[in-house]
Design an enzyme around this catalytic site. Structure first.
Site, PDB file in Angstrom:
ATOM      1  N   ALA A 206       0.858  -1.188   0.000  1.00  0.00           N
ATOM      2  CA  ALA A 206       0.000   0.000   0.000  1.00  0.00           C
ATOM      3  C   ALA A 206       0.890   1.232   0.000  1.00  0.00           C
ATOM      4  O   ALA A 206       1.998   1.214   0.537  1.00  0.00           O
ATOM      5  CB  ALA A 206      -0.923   0.011   1.216  1.00  0.00           C
ATOM      6  N   VAL A 213       3.815   0.939   2.728  1.00  0.00           N
ATOM      7  CA  VAL A 213       3.773  -0.148   3.693  1.00  0.00           C
ATOM      8  C   VAL A 213       4.253  -1.454   3.069  1.00  0.00           C
ATOM      9  O   VAL A 213       3.869  -1.786   1.940  1.00  0.00           O
ATOM     10  CB  VAL A 213       2.338  -0.328   4.237  1.00  0.00           C
ATOM     11  CG1 VAL A 213       2.293  -1.445   5.279  1.00  0.00           C
ATOM     12  CG2 VAL A 213       1.823   0.965   4.820  1.00  0.00           C
ATOM     13  N   ASP A 362      -8.425  10.771  10.954  1.00  0.00           N
ATOM     14  CA  ASP A 362      -8.306  10.486   9.519  1.00  0.00           C
ATOM     15  C   ASP A 362      -9.220   9.314   9.176  1.00  0.00           C
ATOM     16  O   ASP A 362      -8.770   8.229   8.788  1.00  0.00           O
ATOM     17  CB  ASP A 362      -6.857  10.155   9.168  1.00  0.00           C
ATOM     18  CG  ASP A 362      -6.620  10.140   7.662  1.00  0.00           C
ATOM     19  OD1 ASP A 362      -7.505  10.623   6.923  1.00  0.00           O
ATOM     20  OD2 ASP A 362      -5.576   9.632   7.230  1.00  0.00           O
TER      21      ASP A 362
END
Length: 694
Positions: A206, A213, A362
């Site tokens: 990702a 990641v 977030d």
């Protein structure tokens, strides 16, 4: 951090048996050679980093590991407008080049808005322009991606169409070279990558605006982890951008009258949050605090942090096997229900907002995973925020005022919520609130769409000098996102209906003085107790898994008998007299109606109304009051955790001087009412009854 999904496409790892050394594969475009994609480590030698992994149960060792991680992040950057001005003020060529790039992109957008305004198509083209702005922010890079996401939570700055489009802005930026990522890991942790991990994915699973990641396996323990690595040069990129954006903020504050919010203050607040995201040790500490506060529920999962594998630019946390919350088909294929997970998310969001005030700032679907066990996993704790303690209670009070349609009180709430400065006159805002909410509240709580409510309130905020605090805007966005996810599974889902049990429980059980006042305001009106409101609150509150019958109404009882409760005591005495009289008269009526007809004939009666001097309408109201009180007692006594001992504190209180006085006044009032009825019955002319019922 985007979803760490075990089923992510394109993720491969290769394992060789121990004793065979380690094998490597060079990904396309990688320059690092052997360390670009380590796939299996051989047996550990004398230099094994066995001390790296800390036992979860060893708190002292864990704290030491965290301290070492903090030391590695000692030089992490913090936001300072002064330092940025000194740094980039001396680099005019670099600043001018980036300024030109930004101005060309945003200037073309501004020109389109100007044309729309002159052609009278500004409102018609809002959606089209919002999509255009989303694309511009994506092309301008990480800072503007974050800026767009921040604007998507600001109804005081953007019309609803822009809020919706910018909320879809994802961190889908190009990945950076794996060689750079692995080099960063080695530099930050001070060890060769083969000494840290027995395997690591050859490419990121990702990518986000600030980092990407990898999936890896710790060499010492064999545990699967997610390794987040910061994007190279990100500090330089966002530093220059915030320096230029802040300069634009000065211009807007001085020359753009249509925007009443302090743009510089907003930019500084947002920049501080983004810089905090650059310190991965801080993110790890955020995750630990979030886990301590909210992962006590069996349906919430927060990954553990591995401090010895964490630094300012590298974050290693427990791997979470799950599916993004917006992937409904994949979730349901595991036998899970999206609505159950969304309801869990709503309850957790409300706890974040109204209990501890520390919340995930977030909230997009990529940061919420459904695990195979049915838990809701929270990821990415780089951007967190806090709700001031006073505002937590004010929000609940605001909901009460909305239910009561007390728009003057709603407008005054905006002072406590820090939406308005105290020198702003709220009287012009009241009609706008009334116009919107009178229409919106024609729906029941279960019918009212949260997004509709937020959009309508956003239009009010956009038209008046509101300054929506970041904490409030982010929570609204969180609940709106959750409702949007649920609507895919059930078009009739309403987040307010799912939230109402929590609000009801808090009103009934929270000893906070502000909430006690809000509950009293909800239950009493024009000197009368609204038993239907109490019954509704108990019905809804019981739906919350944490509802406690023992705690229900105890805060009001304490206020009732406190030194400042004289006014409430007077109201309560009047209501207690009514209830006691209703129970007595109801019992008499039941006795009369159950007696044989010849006994009814022998009983004292007058004017054909049976044994009591009371009209049929009054008798029906009295019986309904009695039945309502009995229903409320049934709701309390049928609760799972009901214990008759909860009445003991009431009895103890009634034995105190103030309690005895209160009880005596109630008994005296009931006696007077019943005596008056009896005297009236004796003085009137008896007649032959025309009905066998009372």
């Amino acid at each position: 951090m985007a979803a760490m999904n075990l089923v992510s496409a394109g993720v491969h790892s290769f394992n060789l048996k121990a004793g065979k050394g380690f094998s490597i594969s060079k990904p396309k475009g990688c320059k690092l050679g052997p360390r670009a994609a380590l796939v299996e480590a051989g047996p550990r030698g004398d230099g094994s980093p066995a001390a790296l992994q800390v036992s979860r149960g060893d708190l002292a060792a864990d704290l030491q590991a965290e301290a070492r991680a903090m030391a590695r992040a000692a030089n992490a950057s913090v936001y300072s407008p002064e330092l940025l001005a000194n740094k980039y003020g001396s680099r005019p060529v670099q600043a001018a080049k980036r300024t030109l790039e930004i101005l060309v992109a945003l200037g073309s957008f501004a020109l389109q808005l100007l044309v729309d305004q002159r052609n009278g198509t500004l409102d018609r083209n809002k959606r089209k322009r919002a999509i255009k702005l989303k694309g511009i922010f994506t092309r301008l890079g990480p800072t503007f991606v974050k800026l767009g996401q921040g604007l998507s939570t600001r109804p005081d700055l953007c019309p609803p169409e822009y809020l919706e489009e910018l909320a879809e802005l994802q961190d889908a930026l190009p990945t950076f070279a794996d060689a750079d990522a692995f080099s960063c890991i080695e530099t930050e942790l001070g060890m060769p990558i083969e000494s840290l991990f027995s395997s690591i994915s050859p490419s990121p699973i990702a990518a986000a605006s600030l980092g990407q990641v990898y999936k890896a396996q710790l060499k010492y323990s064999g545990q699967t982890v997610a390794v987040k690595v910061q994007r190279p040069g990100i500090e330089e990129a966002i530093g220059l951008d915030f320096y230029l954006i802040r300069g634009l903020g000065f211009f807007i504050n001085k020359y753009v009258d249509i925007i009443t919010t302090d743009v510089i203050a907003l930019i500084d607040e947002f920049a501080r949050r983004v810089y905090q995201e650059l310190n991965y040790v801080q993110e790890g500490q955020n995750a630990r605090k979030f886990k301590k506060l909210y992962a006590d529920k069996e349906d919430i999962l927060v990954p553990d942090i591995y401090w010895n594998y964490t630094s300012g630019k590298v974050l290693t946390m427990e791997w979470v096997n799950g599916v993004k919350l917006n992937q409904q088909a994949a979730i349901e294929s595991q036998g899970l229900k999206v609505l159950d997970l969304v309801t869990t998310g709503i309850q957790c969001s409300l706890r974040q907002l109204l209990e501890y005030g520390y919340f995930h700032a977030d909230p997009h679907p990529g940061n919420l995973l459904a695990t195979p066990e049915g838990k809701l996993a929270f990821l990415d704790f780089g951007m967190m925020s806090e709700t001031p303690e006073d505002a937590r209670s004010a929000i609940v009070g605001h909901v009460v005022h909305m239910v009561n349609r007390d728009y003057e009180a709603m407008a005054r709430d905006y002072y406590a919520l820090d939406f308005l400065s105290t020198d702003v006159d709220v009287s012009p805002i009241v009609p706008a609130l009334r116009d919107f909410f009178d229409d919106a509240l024609n729906y029941t709580v279960s019918e009212l769409n949260f997004k509709t409510l937020v959009d309508g309130l956003g239009n009010v905020l956009y038209q008046y000098p509101f300054n929506v605090p970041a904490y409030y805007a982010l929570i609204l966005r969180s609940l709106t996102v959750l409702e949007g996810l649920a609507l895919y599974a059930d078009p009739n889902f309403k987040v307010l209906a799912a939230s109402y049990p929590y609000f009801a429980k808090r009103l009934l059980t929270d000893p906070n003085p502000y909430l006690r006042d809000a509950l009293i305001e909800l239950l009493f009106k024009d000197g009368r107790f609204r038993w239907n409101r109490l019954e509704d609150l108990l019905i809804e509150g019981r739906k919350d898994r944490d509802f406690s019958a023992k705690d229900a109404l105890q805060p009001v009882l304490r206020l009732l008998l406190g030194p400042d409760g004289e006014e409430l005591r007077n109201l309560t005495i009047k209501e207690a007299v009514r209830v006691t009289e209703a129970i007595v008269l109801g019992s008499v009526a039941d006795t009369y109606n159950s007696a044989p007809s010849f006994i009814q004939t022998l009983m004292i009666n007058g004017n054909g109304n049976g044994a009591l001097a009371i009209s049929t309408a009054d008798l029906e109201a009295t019986m309904e009051l009695r039945n309502q009180v009995f229903r409320i007692w049934g709701l309390l006594s049928s609760s799972e955790n009901f214990d008759p001992a909860l009445l003991q504190p009431i009895l103890q209180v009634l034995q105190q001087p103030e309690g005895r006085s209160l009880g005596g006044r109630v008994v005296g009032g009931v006696t007077q009412r019943l005596a008056a009825r009896l005297l009236q019955q004796l003085l009137r002319t008896p007649t032959v009854p025309t009905s066998s019922s009372l």
